[in-house]
Design a protein around this motif. Sequence first.
Motif, PDB file in Angstrom:
ATOM      1  N   VAL A 150      -2.993  -3.550 -17.930  1.00  0.00           N
ATOM      2  CA  VAL A 150      -3.577  -2.257 -17.599  1.00  0.00           C
ATOM      3  C   VAL A 150      -2.734  -1.620 -16.497  1.00  0.00           C
ATOM      4  O   VAL A 150      -2.184  -2.318 -15.648  1.00  0.00           O
ATOM      5  N   THR A 151      -2.605  -0.310 -16.540  1.00  0.00           N
ATOM      6  CA  THR A 151      -1.894   0.409 -15.490  1.00  0.00           C
ATOM      7  C   THR A 151      -2.880   0.738 -14.373  1.00  0.00           C
ATOM      8  O   THR A 151      -3.904   1.388 -14.614  1.00  0.00           O
ATOM      9  N   ILE A 152      -2.555   0.282 -13.179  1.00  0.00           N
ATOM     10  CA  ILE A 152      -3.373   0.575 -11.999  1.00  0.00           C
ATOM     11  C   ILE A 152      -2.726   1.770 -11.303  1.00  0.00           C
ATOM     12  O   ILE A 152      -1.548   1.728 -10.961  1.00  0.00           O
ATOM     13  N   PRO A 153      -3.492   2.848 -11.107  1.00  0.00           N
ATOM     14  CA  PRO A 153      -2.910   4.047 -10.496  1.00  0.00           C
ATOM     15  C   PRO A 153      -2.633   3.865  -9.001  1.00  0.00           C
ATOM     16  O   PRO A 153      -3.296   3.088  -8.314  1.00  0.00           O
ATOM     17  N   ALA A 154      -1.647   4.612  -8.522  1.00  0.00           N
ATOM     18  CA  ALA A 154      -1.263   4.568  -7.104  1.00  0.00           C
ATOM     19  C   ALA A 154      -2.448   4.878  -6.191  1.00  0.00           C
ATOM     20  O   ALA A 154      -2.539   4.343  -5.088  1.00  0.00           O
ATOM     21  N   SER A 155      -3.374   5.694  -6.666  1.00  0.00           N
ATOM     22  CA  SER A 155      -4.542   6.052  -5.848  1.00  0.00           C
ATOM     23  C   SER A 155      -5.429   4.848  -5.523  1.00  0.00           C
ATOM     24  O   SER A 155      -6.214   4.896  -4.578  1.00  0.00           O
TER      25      SER A 155
ATOM     26  N   HIS B 295       0.850  -1.194   0.000  1.00  0.00           N
ATOM     27  CA  HIS B 295       0.000   0.000   0.000  1.00  0.00           C
ATOM     28  C   HIS B 295       0.887   1.245   0.000  1.00  0.00           C
ATOM     29  O   HIS B 295       2.016   1.223   0.484  1.00  0.00           O
ATOM     30  N   GLY B 296       0.388   2.284  -0.602  1.00  0.00           N
ATOM     31  CA  GLY B 296       1.148   3.523  -0.700  1.00  0.00           C
ATOM     32  C   GLY B 296       2.172   3.503  -1.818  1.00  0.00           C
ATOM     33  O   GLY B 296       2.936   4.453  -1.979  1.00  0.00           O
ATOM     34  N   GLY B 297       2.195   2.444  -2.611  1.00  0.00           N
ATOM     35  CA  GLY B 297       3.155   2.347  -3.712  1.00  0.00           C
ATOM     36  C   GLY B 297       2.758   3.214  -4.898  1.00  0.00           C
ATOM     37  O   GLY B 297       1.794   3.982  -4.856  1.00  0.00           O
ATOM     38  N   SER B 298       3.520   3.060  -5.969  1.00  0.00           N
ATOM     39  CA  SER B 298       3.276   3.860  -7.174  1.00  0.00           C
ATOM     40  C   SER B 298       2.446   3.068  -8.186  1.00  0.00           C
ATOM     41  O   SER B 298       2.113   1.900  -7.977  1.00  0.00           O
ATOM     42  N   ASP B 299       2.118   3.752  -9.293  1.00  0.00           N
ATOM     43  CA  ASP B 299       1.398   3.093 -10.388  1.00  0.00           C
ATOM     44  C   ASP B 299       2.136   1.805 -10.763  1.00  0.00           C
ATOM     45  O   ASP B 299       3.356   1.733 -10.669  1.00  0.00           O
ATOM     46  N   PHE B 300       1.393   0.807 -11.201  1.00  0.00           N
ATOM     47  CA  PHE B 300       2.015  -0.438 -11.653  1.00  0.00           C
ATOM     48  C   PHE B 300       1.189  -1.042 -12.782  1.00  0.00           C
ATOM     49  O   PHE B 300       0.017  -0.723 -12.949  1.00  0.00           O
ATOM     50  N   THR B 301       1.838  -1.902 -13.550  1.00  0.00           N
ATOM     51  CA  THR B 301       1.152  -2.594 -14.638  1.00  0.00           C
ATOM     52  C   THR B 301       0.663  -3.943 -14.145  1.00  0.00           C
ATOM     53  O   THR B 301       1.445  -4.747 -13.635  1.00  0.00           O
ATOM     54  N   LEU B 302      -0.631  -4.188 -14.294  1.00  0.00           N
ATOM     55  CA  LEU B 302      -1.239  -5.460 -13.932  1.00  0.00           C
ATOM     56  C   LEU B 302      -1.416  -6.276 -15.205  1.00  0.00           C
ATOM     57  O   LEU B 302      -1.945  -5.783 -16.202  1.00  0.00           O
ATOM     58  N   THR B 303      -0.947  -7.515 -15.181  1.00  0.00           N
ATOM     59  CA  THR B 303      -1.096  -8.428 -16.319  1.00  0.00           C
ATOM     60  C   THR B 303      -2.112  -9.498 -15.933  1.00  0.00           C
ATOM     61  O   THR B 303      -1.978 -10.143 -14.899  1.00  0.00           O
ATOM     62  N   VAL B 304      -3.119  -9.653 -16.776  1.00  0.00           N
ATOM     63  CA  VAL B 304      -4.184 -10.621 -16.536  1.00  0.00           C
ATOM     64  C   VAL B 304      -4.121 -11.672 -17.643  1.00  0.00           C
ATOM     65  O   VAL B 304      -4.162 -11.334 -18.825  1.00  0.00           O
TER      66      VAL B 304
END
Length: 131
Positions: A83-88, A43-52
């Motif tokens: 998809v890029t999941i935002p840090a928010s 938690h509190g990390g930065s944006d990341f790419t999620l692969t499904v």
Amino acid sequence: MKTFFMLLLAIMCFGCGGYNSPNQMHAGIVPAVTTIMPASQLHGGSDFTLTVTGSNFNGNAVVNWNAAPQSKTAHPTANTLTVTIPASDIVTAGTAQVSVTNPGSSTPGGPYGGGSNTPSETSNNMTFTIN
């Protein structure tokens, strides 16, 4: 008498069924999610790419994060979405549900106005952990 029975038989054959409603509903293709990578983030990390990864993903399939469609879903290969999941979305610890939706469609059906409606279909949920 034969003519009458032939006419009656013809009416029964052509008058019963065989007509497709222009708004006939056809089954959609149900996607299936088998893995998500990564399966967790701090938690509190930065944006990341999620692969499904999974199966039955249409060309317009979208990844859902907690049931919210992610409009910037990419399709690098047939059975993989990113998809890029935002840090928010990972500010606090907890879980998120990840799924894939094949959007439905309504298509006009040729010169006689027939067509079909295909409903949206959503996959199983996979749980993403926010540590």
